[in-house]
Design an enzyme around this catalytic site. Structure first.
Site, PDB file in Angstrom:
ATOM      1  N   CYS A  32       0.840  -1.199   0.000  1.00  0.00           N
ATOM      2  CA  CYS A  32       0.000   0.000   0.000  1.00  0.00           C
ATOM      3  C   CYS A  32       0.877   1.251   0.000  1.00  0.00           C
ATOM      4  O   CYS A  32       1.423   1.613   1.042  1.00  0.00           O
ATOM      5  CB  CYS A  32      -0.924   0.001   1.217  1.00  0.00           C
ATOM      6  SG  CYS A  32      -1.998   1.459   1.286  1.00  0.00           S
ATOM      7  N   CYS A  35      -0.247   3.923   2.527  1.00  0.00           N
ATOM      8  CA  CYS A  35       0.028   3.620   3.937  1.00  0.00           C
ATOM      9  C   CYS A  35       1.517   3.668   4.241  1.00  0.00           C
ATOM     10  O   CYS A  35       1.938   4.265   5.240  1.00  0.00           O
ATOM     11  CB  CYS A  35      -0.498   2.231   4.299  1.00  0.00           C
ATOM     12  SG  CYS A  35      -2.162   1.861   3.736  1.00  0.00           S
ATOM     13  N   ASP A  36       2.312   3.023   3.399  1.00  0.00           N
ATOM     14  CA  ASP A  36       3.719   2.787   3.726  1.00  0.00           C
ATOM     15  C   ASP A  36       4.705   3.670   2.978  1.00  0.00           C
ATOM     16  O   ASP A  36       5.888   3.682   3.301  1.00  0.00           O
ATOM     17  CB  ASP A  36       4.064   1.310   3.468  1.00  0.00           C
ATOM     18  CG  ASP A  36       3.253   0.378   4.351  1.00  0.00           C
ATOM     19  OD1 ASP A  36       2.901   0.791   5.463  1.00  0.00           O
ATOM     20  OD2 ASP A  36       2.972  -0.761   3.925  1.00  0.00           O
TER      21      ASP A  36
END
Length: 217
Positions: A32, A35-36
């Site tokens: 992701c 997200c990351d």
């Protein structure tokens, strides 16, 4: 046994299935970019996948990381032309098509490179980097539903704006559905919407003794 069912079985990232992927998952291998991505600020990364999700991820990451290497198995990027044009305009992006990822390498418990093979020449290449984002699609956890509710060609549960499926009393929410943008905040909202729709469905039904009100799967 229930009078109403809400299906919220989610989805799973499709794996590239090469050596190193499982070993270094969450240790440099990510799925992701939203997200990351910030975890790799100023570092070198790769994106596996040249469809819309892969190209969008590479564009997003290019604004955060030092350099992005995009690796696509096919002989051309499959993303929309406008996205491909944007990607090619970025100075810190390298694109390799007709490239088969063969291994994600690492040392001391962290990713340190990605190996790919040029499918035209069979030449092997190693790209030194710190992060690999696998962007080759999501697989909805709906295999068990075939023949019961309507599914899209991607296996997603087809829902309307209120979370109804094509089966009365059966609702669905989250990443397993056709609702776009697979994000937690969206799935949570869709879950609330499906619960309200199930409630509305139940209060309009005749009362059945000893029946369960709703079951979430």
């Amino acid at each position: 046994q229930a009078r109403s069912v809400i299906l919220s079985t989610g989805a799973r990232w499709r794996n590239v299935n090469v050596p190193g992927e499982q070993e270094y998952k969450n240790k440099g291998v990510a799925y992701c970019p939203h997200c990351d991505g910030p975890l790799f600020k100023g570092k070198r990364t790769a994106v596996i996948g040249g469809g819309n999700s892969g190209v969008e991820a590479a564009i997003d990451l290019a604004g955060i990381v030092q350099h992005v290497t995009l690796v696509e198995f096919a002989d051309q990027l499959k993303a929309d032309a406008v996205l491909v044009s944007k990607l090619k305009s970025l100075p810190n992006v390298s694109i390799h098509v007709n490239a088969q990822t063969t291994e994600i390498t690492g040392a001391d418990g962290k990713v340190n490179g990605l190996k790919y093979k040029d499918r035209a020449t069979n030449e092997e290449h190693l790209v030194p980097l710190e992060g690999v984002f696998v962007q080759i699609g999501l697989v909805p956890n709906t295999e068990f539903l075939k023949g019961t509710v309507e599914l899209s060609r991607f296996g997603e549960i087809v829902v309307d704006t209120k979370g109804h499926t094509n089966v009365p009393g059966v609702f669905a929410a989250g990443d397993c559905t056709t609702v776009p943008y697979k994000q937690i905040v969206i799935a949570a909202g869709e879950g609330a919407k499906a619960a309200l729709s199930a409630f509305d469905h139940l209060i309009r039904q005749p009362v059945v003794a000893a029946a369960s009100e709703a079951v979430a799967v």
